[in-house]
Write a protein that holds these residues in place. Sequence first.
Motif, mmCIF file in Angstrom:
data_model
loop_
_atom_site.group_PDB
_atom_site.id
_atom_site.type_symbol
_atom_site.label_atom_id
_atom_site.label_comp_id
_atom_site.label_asym_id
_atom_site.label_seq_id
_atom_site.Cartn_x
_atom_site.Cartn_y
_atom_site.Cartn_z
ATOM 1 N N PHE A 65 0.731 -1.087 -0.194
ATOM 2 C CA PHE A 65 0.062 0.050 -0.051
ATOM 3 C C PHE A 65 0.927 1.065 -0.038
ATOM 4 N N ASN A 66 1.909 1.222 0.701
ATOM 5 C CA ASN A 66 2.863 2.453 1.025
ATOM 6 C C ASN A 66 3.614 2.596 -0.498
ATOM 7 N N ASP A 67 3.838 1.480 -0.981
ATOM 8 C CA ASP A 67 4.570 1.620 -2.343
ATOM 9 C C ASP A 67 3.497 2.403 -3.432
ATOM 10 N N ARG A 68 2.068 2.405 -3.187
ATOM 11 C CA ARG A 68 1.095 2.808 -3.999
ATOM 12 C C ARG A 68 0.738 4.327 -3.411
ATOM 13 N N ASP A 69 1.779 4.991 -2.650
ATOM 14 C CA ASP A 69 1.247 6.090 -1.947
ATOM 15 C C ASP A 69 -0.006 6.179 -1.400
ATOM 16 N N CYS A 70 -0.216 5.033 -0.568
ATOM 17 C CA CYS A 70 -1.624 4.975 0.201
ATOM 18 C C CYS A 70 -1.276 4.745 1.507
ATOM 19 N N GLN A 71 -1.692 5.241 2.577
ATOM 20 C CA GLN A 71 -1.931 4.937 3.966
ATOM 21 C C GLN A 71 -2.771 4.549 4.430
ATOM 22 N N ILE A 72 -2.628 3.236 5.181
ATOM 23 C CA ILE A 72 -3.653 2.314 5.809
ATOM 24 C C ILE A 72 -3.888 2.804 7.187
ATOM 25 N N LEU A 73 -5.352 3.164 7.599
ATOM 26 C CA LEU A 73 -5.819 3.641 8.958
ATOM 27 C C LEU A 73 -6.799 2.407 9.364
ATOM 28 N N THR A 74 -6.806 1.931 10.280
ATOM 29 C CA THR A 74 -7.953 1.129 10.709
ATOM 30 C C THR A 74 -8.490 1.668 12.097
ATOM 31 N N GLY A 75 -9.812 1.446 12.453
ATOM 32 C CA GLY A 75 -10.504 2.008 13.380
ATOM 33 C C GLY A 75 -11.513 1.203 14.033
ATOM 34 N N SER A 76 -11.906 1.358 15.313
ATOM 35 C CA SER A 76 -13.191 1.141 15.844
ATOM 36 C C SER A 76 -13.750 1.977 16.808
ATOM 37 N N ILE A 77 -14.695 1.602 17.492
ATOM 38 C CA ILE A 77 -15.309 2.576 18.671
ATOM 39 C C ILE A 77 -14.567 2.240 19.944
ATOM 40 N N ASP A 78 -13.606 1.316 19.955
ATOM 41 C CA ASP A 78 -12.712 1.459 21.267
ATOM 42 C C ASP A 78 -11.880 2.578 21.538
ATOM 43 N N SER A 79 -11.291 2.878 22.740
ATOM 44 C CA SER A 79 -10.509 3.629 22.945
ATOM 45 C C SER A 79 -9.178 3.366 22.702
ATOM 46 N N GLU A 80 -8.296 4.452 22.585
ATOM 47 C CA GLU A 80 -6.823 4.345 22.296
ATOM 48 C C GLU A 80 -6.187 3.380 23.377
ATOM 49 N N PHE A 81 -6.612 3.647 24.734
ATOM 50 C CA PHE A 81 -6.070 2.766 25.511
ATOM 51 C C PHE A 81 -6.492 1.004 25.292
ATOM 52 N N VAL A 82 -7.642 0.832 24.798
ATOM 53 C CA VAL A 82 -7.984 -0.308 24.664
ATOM 54 C C VAL A 82 -7.267 -0.782 23.544
ATOM 55 N N HIS A 83 -6.929 -0.151 22.449
ATOM 56 C CA HIS A 83 -6.093 -0.526 21.229
ATOM 57 C C HIS A 83 -4.743 -0.902 21.745
ATOM 58 N N LEU A 84 -4.191 0.119 22.797
ATOM 59 C CA LEU A 84 -2.904 -0.219 23.252
ATOM 60 C C LEU A 84 -2.936 -1.516 23.921
ATOM 61 N N ALA A 85 -3.802 -1.959 24.746
ATOM 62 C CA ALA A 85 -3.892 -3.138 25.395
ATOM 63 C C ALA A 85 -3.972 -4.368 24.591
ATOM 64 N N TRP A 86 -4.836 -4.221 23.259
ATOM 65 C CA TRP A 86 -4.938 -5.292 22.476
ATOM 66 C C TRP A 86 -3.881 -5.509 21.766
ATOM 67 N N ARG A 87 -2.938 -4.218 21.504
ATOM 68 C CA ARG A 87 -1.850 -4.638 20.670
ATOM 69 C C ARG A 87 -0.764 -5.320 21.568
ATOM 70 N N ARG A 88 -0.576 -5.011 22.845
ATOM 71 C CA ARG A 88 0.277 -5.600 23.630
ATOM 72 C C ARG A 88 -0.193 -7.148 23.973
#
Length: 179
Positions: A65-88
């Motif tokens: 995607f980056n090679d095509r000048d495209c930035q990926i973004l993902t998201g949900s209704i969860d908070s940034e702290f829940v995202h962090l906990a899930w990543r960890r």
Amino acid sequence: MLTVGDTFPEFQLQATVSNDLNTAFVDLNNKSYPGKWLCVFFYPKDFTFVCPTEITAFGALNAQFNDRDCQILTGSIDSEFVHLAWRRDHKDLGTLPFPMLADIKRELTSALGILDKATGVAKRATFLVDPEGIIRFVDVTDMSVGRNPQEVLRVLDALQTDELCPCNWKQGESTLKAA
């Protein structure tokens, strides 16, 4: 629901970008990636089962995607702290190469028309947005069915040709010429 040809809504959201609490969070908006295409995909909730399979599949294609000048973004209704906990917590998300948007007020999902009325979570929706902010592709699947990131990349390739592309067209193949 917004669709092809509509302008992607303006947004200002916190995003989780790393596992280090000191650098984990950034503010992002629709102008954070000027001149780039955006691949924005939403999923219902963190700590679920189908969602990490999709997120990691997009992660595996991030360089393409980056090679095509495209930035990926993902998201949900969860908070940034829940995202962090899930990543960890989830072994496959620890090195995720793109931001996870936290739409806790449900403003962006509501503006896009992808907030599921029955559950209050984001539908499994994908948007390709051109550098001018125009939605060029939309895909929404049932909550129980994961999407195909390879297909999203194929569609991005086709859109970037600015030509007519037949069914199942792949990058490098001939496009159609109008008679």
